[in-house]
Design an enzyme around this catalytic site. Structure first.
Site, PDB file in Angstrom:
ATOM      1  N   ASP A   1       0.839  -1.199   0.000  1.00 37.71           N
ATOM      2  CA  ASP A   1       0.000   0.000   0.000  1.00 37.71           C
ATOM      3  C   ASP A   1       0.878   1.255   0.000  1.00 37.71           C
ATOM      4  OD1 ASP A   1      -2.178  -1.638   0.166  1.00 37.71           O
ATOM      5  OD2 ASP A   1      -2.414  -1.423   2.334  1.00 37.71           O
TER       6      ASP A   1
HETATM    7  N1  URA Z   1      -1.394  -5.700   4.161  1.00 34.27           N
HETATM    8  C1  URA Z   1      -1.820  -4.430   4.120  1.00 34.27           C
HETATM    9  O1  URA Z   1      -2.827  -4.079   4.726  1.00 34.27           O
HETATM   10  N2  URA Z   1      -1.092  -3.556   3.392  1.00 34.27           N
HETATM   11  C2  URA Z   1       0.037  -3.880   2.734  1.00 34.27           C
HETATM   12  O2  URA Z   1       0.648  -3.027   2.094  1.00 34.27           O
HETATM   13  C3  URA Z   1       0.458  -5.212   2.791  1.00 34.27           C
HETATM   14  C4  URA Z   1      -0.271  -6.113   3.511  1.00 34.27           C
END
Ligand code: URA
Length: 230
Positions: free
Chosen positions: A102
């Site tokens: 993310d």
């Molecule tokens: N889980 C999440 O919530 N975000 C990420 O970037 C990776 C795993």
């Protein structure tokens, strides 16, 4: 494509020619004489006939990046800088990501031009562990350990998450090991306990650890054994 097909697709050879060239030991695949027409020719393969190079083979490229917060895991984006913008490499348009993080997650991200390899890394049946360091807004409920180990129901996908291991390191800090990669998975798992993630960092994928020498935004090429670990 199979090697025999690769040869017989050349305007000057038919299928029988291809068989004879192979049987005569005149064809080399990646530098080694090859008699087996079933062997796969990829864009990265070097194919030679006697002294002639039929296909030079593109260089396969594999990188690990320490993804910083605020850079998007995509190859292009209308607003944000992308992880590819952090690479000082030629032909970055050839590269793609083997997995995502993310926008506000940092840590290990893999980048390559080898689609077969990235499919292996990201295949749902690839249960190799992905390890995250998680910092939360509120103290972590010890009940998370059992609930995450049992699996959580995700209504949107209508599935139960694979057993995950949670190690509570401090009241608001934990190490979480997942064996899959669902959309916003870590945030949703802690969201089940109404606990917000304030910092999320991926430290490893399979046997591959984020190189501690890499500062956020820095990257390096993978070593052969690291590539082969998937
Ligand atoms: N889980 C999440 O919530 N975000 C990420 O970037 C990776 C795993």
């Amino acid at each position: 494509m199979r090697l025999d097909r690769f040869l017989s697709n050349l305007p000057r050879f038919n299928r029988q020619d291809a068989r004879q060239l192979l049987a005569g030991g005149r064809v080399r695949l990646d530098g080694q004489p090859c008699f087996d027409g079933r062997r796969e020719v990829r864009i990265f393969s070097r194919v030679e006939l006697d002294e002639e190079v039929l296909q030079a083979g593109k260089a396969a490229r594999y990188f690990m990046l320490h993804k910083p917060i605020g850079v998007v895991s995509a190859t292009e984006h209308p607003e944000h800088r992308t992880v590819l913008d952090l690479l000082d490499e030629p032909d970055t348009h050839d590269l793609h990501l083997a997995g995502r993080l993310d926008l506000n997650t940092s840590g290990l991200l893999l980048i390559t031009n080898d689609g077969q390899w990235s499919r292996r890394v990201t295949a749902p049946q690839n249960k190799q562990p992905k390890v995250y360091l998680v910092d939360t807004e509120d103290p972590i409920d010890p009940a998370c350990v059992e609930v995450f180990a049992a699996g959580l129901y995700f209504r949107f996908e209508d599935l139960v998450t694979r057993p995950a291991e949670l190690e509570i390191l401090a009241p608001r800090r934990a190490r979480l090991t997942l064996h899959e990669g669902r959309y916003h998975q870590v945030k949703r798992m802690f969201g089940h306990f109404q606990n917000k993630i304030v910092d999320l960092h991926r430290v490893s994928m399979g046997a591959l650890q984020l190189d501690e020498r890499l500062c956020p935004g820095q990257y390096r090429a993978l070593e052969a054994d690291e590539i082969g670990s998937f």
